[in-house]
Design an enzyme around this catalytic site. Structure first.
Site, PDB file in Angstrom:
ATOM      1  N   ARG B  16       0.831  -1.198   0.000  1.00 55.14           N
ATOM      2  CA  ARG B  16       0.000   0.000   0.000  1.00 55.14           C
ATOM      3  C   ARG B  16       0.877   1.264   0.000  1.00 55.14           C
ATOM      4  NH1 ARG B  16      -0.830   4.629   2.677  1.00 55.14           N
ATOM      5  NH2 ARG B  16      -0.405   3.550   4.646  1.00 55.14           N
ATOM      6  N   ASP B  17       1.535   1.538   1.101  1.00 56.01           N
ATOM      7  CA  ASP B  17       2.286   2.790   1.205  1.00 56.01           C
ATOM      8  C   ASP B  17       3.508   2.801   0.295  1.00 56.01           C
ATOM      9  OD1 ASP B  17       2.587   5.347   2.168  1.00 56.01           O
ATOM     10  OD2 ASP B  17       3.761   4.756   3.907  1.00 56.01           O
ATOM     11  N   HIS B 212       8.938   7.129   8.560  1.00 56.11           N
ATOM     12  CA  HIS B 212       9.656   7.226   7.294  1.00 56.11           C
ATOM     13  C   HIS B 212      11.135   7.487   7.584  1.00 56.11           C
ATOM     14  CE1 HIS B 212       6.226   7.732   4.239  1.00 56.11           C
ATOM     15  NE2 HIS B 212       5.744   7.179   5.320  1.00 56.11           N
ATOM     16  N   CYS B 243       8.187  10.149   0.491  1.00 55.40           N
ATOM     17  CA  CYS B 243       7.461  11.381   0.668  1.00 55.40           C
ATOM     18  C   CYS B 243       7.528  12.209  -0.607  1.00 55.40           C
ATOM     19  CB  CYS B 243       8.110  12.140   1.822  1.00 55.40           C
ATOM     20  SG  CYS B 243       7.324  13.702   2.105  1.00 55.40           S
ATOM     21  N   ASN B 252       9.972   4.491   3.455  1.00 55.68           N
ATOM     22  CA  ASN B 252       9.563   4.003   4.760  1.00 55.68           C
ATOM     23  C   ASN B 252      10.728   3.296   5.455  1.00 55.68           C
ATOM     24  OD1 ASN B 252       6.333   3.949   5.152  1.00 55.68           O
ATOM     25  ND2 ASN B 252       6.852   3.920   2.989  1.00 55.68           N
TER      26      ASN B 252
END
Lengths: 313, 313
Positions: B16-17, B212, B243, B252
């Site tokens: 996901r991220d 992160h 980011c 991350n």
């Protein structure tokens, strides 16, 4: 929760531990510019080089000249690495403020890298102390215990061995002792456990931690060490240096990332981080083609950075 | 010194991220292979994707299919991100074990990214809770408070705001709450301070930290969080993600580096690190050309790794 120190020192060891493992030979005038700029950015402890034979480390052949320059900067504490009595005599001659003597807690690493047993290094420190005192010199002696968290040759290194050598170094006349994770094996729980015991033995004379970022844990290790009261850390600008046993891996703790972490924690280092980043950009040009490390230079300072420093001031 | 948890969970959020900020669209069959291999390597909590409109995040359009597959693996706890009630209804339909609802503690970030105020997100969580209960569903609701350590738009974010929204989320019916450093502004002293206060408010219901590595501090932040008793962390394989406000910066916390740090600390995660590194090598092929992160994959495991695990077992 344990308190953090209010102040901490980042000892810049890039000119020694960084450059010694880099192909590019940096000219003396550049190194002088590095020292001058680091000083202007607020760094007050710098390891200028190593008194080893120039044929072994041609990159560091100008160490005496760098010490002479660094000593002209008011309040700058100048250290050098010395592997033996001959090196110590040069450190005393040049009036370095401190000489760091490496000892490997791993016997196998000691024999392979220093060609001496740890006990022979302790004996050499006793001779250095005698020479220092006989010369009426003020150069401090720091015994730096390396491979303290394990070693690529021997594998496991027991805390008991590290602490025994620490006591032996103090008994032999070392003014200070420090612990180094030479090969990047340390994790923060091990750091906390070993550093607590080391403080019990040496008190304030145990004053410095040296971490490599080989497995990404250098800053976590610094944090764990801070909680034990240790407040001095070796680091290299752009994280240069590294472990010959882990090609491609990261180098030392990066000075600029460490300075940012400490500032964010409200711990005063006296360092102007934007000025240090400007110097890092110069270094990147000087070391064109070499692998650099450190996250801050890529990400930049947060927009809240001014607020952080304003709160501190 | 505070004790460490004996066990910790690494919640894999790479699907996901990680993938949501990567150009390459990974085919569903590859994602299924990723989930299967992560499960085989011992991972027991995986965020399969996000129930957002496919036109917004085409990379995550197959989330329902991934949840269905993941639910066939015994003991795997499957979470999804949901931005609103419509997403929550899909999470309930697919019988995901948990739905994570993001709330930005920075009002400016909340308006820019979620087009809602934090208070409106709290109201939406109350509606999700009502829908969940009305459906007789067991899907847990986690309120994830982002930009908790500052924000690129608003700058400073006060701890008081984060804690106020945490209480509001619990009052609205969230079963769990977590804190995320969305933009990589957190340092370990701030983590320790905020996480201690969060535990005071939410106890065991405050269960996860999301960091992160933008400025190299993700693992130091995890260490600080562990000292407050938090024992669940989001991470992505190869540290993918990152980011959008800090181009070129790290992503991350890397799952494999975090797994190594925890193993080295003697904290059980159930993860077979060599198997995870094998999966990472596959991912590197699938994401050919994308920037990956993480130090362990470059450096390899220490020769003492077998000893570490032998001592634990």
């Amino acid at each position: 929760m344990p308190a953090f120190p209010q102040r901490a020192v980042i000892r810049e060891v890039g000119l020694r531990d960084g450059l010694q493992s880099i192909r590019t030979i940096v000219p003396t005038e550049r190194k002088i510019e590095w020292i001058g700029d680091a000083y202007a950015a607020g760094q007050r402890e710098i390891e200028a080089g190593s008194f080893v034979p120039a044929r072994l480390l041609p990159q560091l052949a100008d160490t005496a000249e760098l010490v002479a320059y660094a000593k002209t900067l008011p309040g700058l504490f100048v250290s050098v690495l010395v592997p033996n009595l001959k090196g110590a005599e040069r450190a005393i001659e040049t009036q370095a403020d401190l000489m760091l003597v490496p000892l490997s807690a791993s016997r196998a690493h000691s024999l392979a890298n220093l060609r001496k047993t740890p006990e022979e290094v302790v004996d050499e420190v006793a001779r250095m102390r005698a020479a220092r005192d006989a010369a009426g010199s003020k150069t401090m002696i720091e015994g730096g215990i390396g491979t303290a968290f394990g070693c690529t040759i021997q594998g496991r290194v027991d805390h008991a061995d590290v602490l025994r050598y620490m006591q032996a170094l103090l008994d032999a006349g070392a003014d200070r002792v420090s612990i180094a994770d030479t090969v990047g094996y340390a994790g923060p729980a091990a750091v906390r456990a070993l550093f607590e015991k080391a403080r019990d033995i040496a008190g304030e004379r145990f004053w410095c931690g040296h971490f490599h970022d080989t497995r990404g844990l250098a800053l976590a290790n610094v944090y764990a060490a801070l909680e034990t009261g240790v407040a001095r850390f070796d680091a290299t600008l752009a994280g240069i240096g590294g472990c010959p046993h882990a090609p491609g891996a990261s180098g030392n703790a990066s000075s600029e990332d460490l300075a940012f972490m400490l500032a964010d924690m409200g711990i005063d280092t006296g360092i102007d981080i934007p000025a240090l980043l400007t110097l890092r950009a110069k270094l990147a040009q000087w070391l064109d083609g070499e692998t650099l490390h450190g996250a801050l230079a890529l990400a930049g300072l947060p927009v809240t950075y001014e607020t952080i420093t304003a709160i501190e001031a």
